[in-house]
Design an enzyme around this catalytic site. Structure first.
Site, PDB file in Angstrom:
ATOM      1  N   HIS A 241       1.198  -1.445  -0.461  1.00  0.00           N
ATOM      2  CA  HIS A 241      -0.045   0.533   0.242  1.00  0.00           C
ATOM      3  C   HIS A 241       0.765   1.234   0.316  1.00  0.00           C
ATOM      4  O   HIS A 241       1.790   1.107   0.562  1.00  0.00           O
ATOM      5  CB  HIS A 241      -1.076  -0.339   1.104  1.00  0.00           C
ATOM      6  CG  HIS A 241      -2.498  -1.255   1.212  1.00  0.00           C
ATOM      7  ND1 HIS A 241      -2.040  -1.574   1.886  1.00  0.00           N
ATOM      8  CD2 HIS A 241      -2.804  -1.762   0.207  1.00  0.00           C
ATOM      9  CE1 HIS A 241      -3.322  -2.794   1.970  1.00  0.00           C
ATOM     10  NE2 HIS A 241      -3.584  -2.509   0.520  1.00  0.00           N
TER      11      HIS A 241
ATOM     12  N   GLU B 243       1.716   3.115   3.086  1.00  0.00           N
ATOM     13  CA  GLU B 243       2.268   2.276   4.134  1.00  0.00           C
ATOM     14  C   GLU B 243       3.525   2.512   4.081  1.00  0.00           C
ATOM     15  O   GLU B 243       4.012   1.584   3.561  1.00  0.00           O
ATOM     16  CB  GLU B 243       1.422   1.893   4.356  1.00  0.00           C
ATOM     17  CG  GLU B 243       0.240   1.467   4.766  1.00  0.00           C
ATOM     18  CD  GLU B 243      -0.377  -0.091   4.933  1.00  0.00           C
ATOM     19  OE1 GLU B 243      -0.285  -0.658   4.986  1.00  0.00           O
ATOM     20  OE2 GLU B 243      -1.778  -0.103   4.993  1.00  0.00           O
TER      21      GLU B 243
ATOM     22  N   HIS C  66       3.452  -3.688   6.303  1.00  0.00           N
ATOM     23  CA  HIS C  66       1.917  -2.611   5.923  1.00  0.00           C
ATOM     24  C   HIS C  66       2.524  -1.856   7.187  1.00  0.00           C
ATOM     25  O   HIS C  66       3.332  -2.220   7.769  1.00  0.00           O
ATOM     26  CB  HIS C  66       0.608  -3.865   6.345  1.00  0.00           C
ATOM     27  CG  HIS C  66       0.463  -4.647   5.500  1.00  0.00           C
ATOM     28  ND1 HIS C  66      -0.560  -4.684   4.186  1.00  0.00           N
ATOM     29  CD2 HIS C  66       0.975  -6.180   4.797  1.00  0.00           C
ATOM     30  CE1 HIS C  66      -0.085  -5.444   2.959  1.00  0.00           C
ATOM     31  NE2 HIS C  66       0.268  -6.147   3.463  1.00  0.00           N
TER      32      HIS C  66
ATOM     33  N   GLU D 182       2.343  -6.190  10.120  1.00  0.00           N
ATOM     34  CA  GLU D 182       1.400  -4.643  10.649  1.00  0.00           C
ATOM     35  C   GLU D 182       2.843  -3.700  11.827  1.00  0.00           C
ATOM     36  O   GLU D 182       2.612  -3.818  12.704  1.00  0.00           O
ATOM     37  CB  GLU D 182       0.355  -3.819  11.436  1.00  0.00           C
ATOM     38  CG  GLU D 182      -0.746  -5.013  10.568  1.00  0.00           C
ATOM     39  CD  GLU D 182      -1.328  -4.211   9.350  1.00  0.00           C
ATOM     40  OE1 GLU D 182      -1.514  -3.007   9.429  1.00  0.00           O
ATOM     41  OE2 GLU D 182      -1.993  -4.144   8.137  1.00  0.00           O
TER      42      GLU D 182
END
Length: 519
Positions: free
Chosen positions: A111, A114, A243, A335
């Site tokens: 993404h 990110e 991410h 994450e």
């Protein structure tokens, strides 16, 4: 429509003085210009800052040049707007797959907004090169036994959109998609639905699922195609996708086994191994182990900062599910923090928090078993299946016959099988403290190596079964000149010699079965 980047402006169009315009000039952004490190600082210096696309490419190429004996850069394709998807690889022999050496990939910036994963992988490349040259035994051992591929930016087009707004001003979704407005982590084939459909069918394979034809009827991003092609050409064993937006490690499946359920625990057959892989990252991350519920990711504290993806939220077309169901590769999703585009002053701290978890995770590729599958002549058997009893997910051998099977500690029944060969079964025990893969080789024997007469039987005759002229059939070899019919071979010959089966029965006992000669 994307610019056909493979066309050369001066060759295929007009000369520059005639007004030829090459749109890739701006994208290159002076990539060929060498960027020297700040004056007075050693070449091992890492600048903890955000990197533009041009700066990222320069750093990766300069790093590969410094460590040319263990590193090289290569491109797996281009983005929709023509930017190269540049990978830096580390290995004892960069550029080639070595027998028994597992392959790992780390992917950032899927993404575009990110960005922490993008920067961490740029720093990691420089760190690995410097520490290897300085003689760090851990790094040298890791790179001499592992082939590691780093793709810092899978979505360089989206990054440019996010970077234009700048750190601290970036919206939650600005630059998330690629230039086609596609979410790349929803753009992979949905094989999970097919897996659930096959799961209820006894004997159906739940691994190495084919990409359905209708997938190609939709809009497939060039970045997605590049990743899929990369996976086909390299036998990856382990992978992580980096991410931002929370602080947790998730693992497949990401799509719920009941599509209407937005949150539902949906494990793979390798649930135990995936939890070990996720724990390898989370348990050495200082912030993921912080006991405060008010911190970023505090809602995952009771789970140990590890969660099954579909139990968090369900979605289709994810890259991790595709890796597991289409190839041998196990991929987790990390994450890295609640701020998707962190300010520059926070980057050093993020690197310090994630350096050890990344190394610890990559070292997990050496858990389980590995080996070579070959035939009795020592020739490697490609695409042989490695089956573990009780785990409905097989892996296959690479072209050189080597394989790697990630397995949790304990006892396992492992089976190697391939078309045209008899299967081989072995019991292996993996100690809990073993930190390197156990070597388990298999030698497969071809089928039909015994006496052919045991496999043959009299043919039934009838309107639907007719032998071709000469007595040869699809399950029977043509009779050689002077060879007696099969039925006649069951009788003793007139000269008193024993029938064809005599040596077999006499080997079973010291008493010779002469009574059989009466029949």
């Amino acid at each position: 429509m994307a610019w056909p980047y493979f066309l050369d402006c001066s060759r295929y169009f007009a000369r520059q003085e005639e007004g030829c315009y090459d749109p890739l000039v701006e994208l290159r952004g002076g990539l060929d210009v060498e960027e020297a490190p700040p004056s007075g600082l050693p070449p091992t210096f890492i600048r903890f800052s955000h990197h533009s696309y041009a700066q990222m490419v320069r750093v990766l190429k300069r790093t590969a040049a410094r460590c040319a004996h263990i590193a090289k850069t290569y491109s797996i394709g281009r983005s929709f707007e023509g930017r190269e998807l540049l990978v830096i690889e580390f290995s004892g022999h960069p550029g080639q797959h070595e027998l028994m050496e597992p392959e790992v990939k780390l992917i950032g910036n899927i993404h575009g907004n990110e960005v922490a994963g993008r920067e961490i992988l740029i720093y990691l490349a420089q760190y690995l090169c410097s520490e290897y040259l300085l003689g760090d035994p851990r790094i040298q051992r890791l790179l001499n036994t592992t082939r590691l591929h780093l793709l810092p930016s899978m979505n360089p087009d989206g990054y440019e959109v996010a970077a234009a707004e700048g750190a601290g001003y970036n919206g939650w979704t600005s630059g998330r998609q690629n230039a086609q407005n596609l979410d790349l982590n929803r753009n992979f084939p949905d094989l999970t639905s097919e897996y659930y459909r096959l799961a209820s069918s006894r004997g159906a394979r739940g691994d190495h699922l084919a990409i359905p034809q209708h997938y190609w009827w939709g809009k497939v991003a060039p970045e997605t195609k590049a990743i899929m092609k990369w996976m086909r050409t390299t036998p990856f064993v382990l992978s992580a996708s980096l991410h931002g937006g929370d602080l947790v490690v998730s693992y497949p499946f990401d799509f719920s086994k009941h599509p209407q359920e937005e949150k539902m625990f949906s494990p793979t057959p390798d649930e135990k191994m995936f939890k070990l892989l996720a724990r390898a990252y989370a348990d050495v991350h200082p912030m993921m182990m912080d006991r405060s519920e008010n911190r970023c990711g505090g809602n995952f504290l009771k789970r140990g900062s590890v969660i099954n993806g579909a139990d968090w939220y369900s979605f289709t077309g994810g890259m991790s599910d595709f890796n597991y169901l289409h190839s041998n590769c196990f991929e987790i999703t990390v994450e890295l923090g609640c701020v998707k585009f962190p300010p520059e002053e926070a980057l050093y701290t993020i690197w310090q928090h994630n350096k050890e978890p990344l190394l610890n995770f990559v070292e997990m590729v050496h858990r389980g078993i590995k080996g070579v599958v070959m035939d009795k002549f020592g020739k490697p058997v490609k695409n042989a299946r490695i089956v573990v009893k009780g785990i409905r997910h097989d892996i296959t051998t690479a072209p050189d016959g080597d394989y790697w099977r990630l397995l949790p500690p304990g006892s396992h029944i492992v089976i190697a099988q391939a078309p045209g060969y008899s299967k081989v079964i072995k019991k292996v025990t993996i100690p809990a403290r073993l930190k390197r893969a156990g070597r388990v080789d298999f030698i497969l024997q071809p089928l039909g190596t015994g006496p052919k007469t045991f496999l043959l039987g009299p043919r039934r005759s009838g309107p639907g079964l007719r032998d071709p002229p000469g007595g040869a059939g699809p399950h029977r070899e043509p009779e050689e000149p002077g060879q007696e019919p099969l039925g006649a071979r069951r009788q003793p010959t007139a000269s008193g010699s024993k029938p064809w089966w005599w040596s077999y029965f006499t080997s079973l006992s010291q008493h010779k079965p002469r009574w059989l000669l009466k029949y």
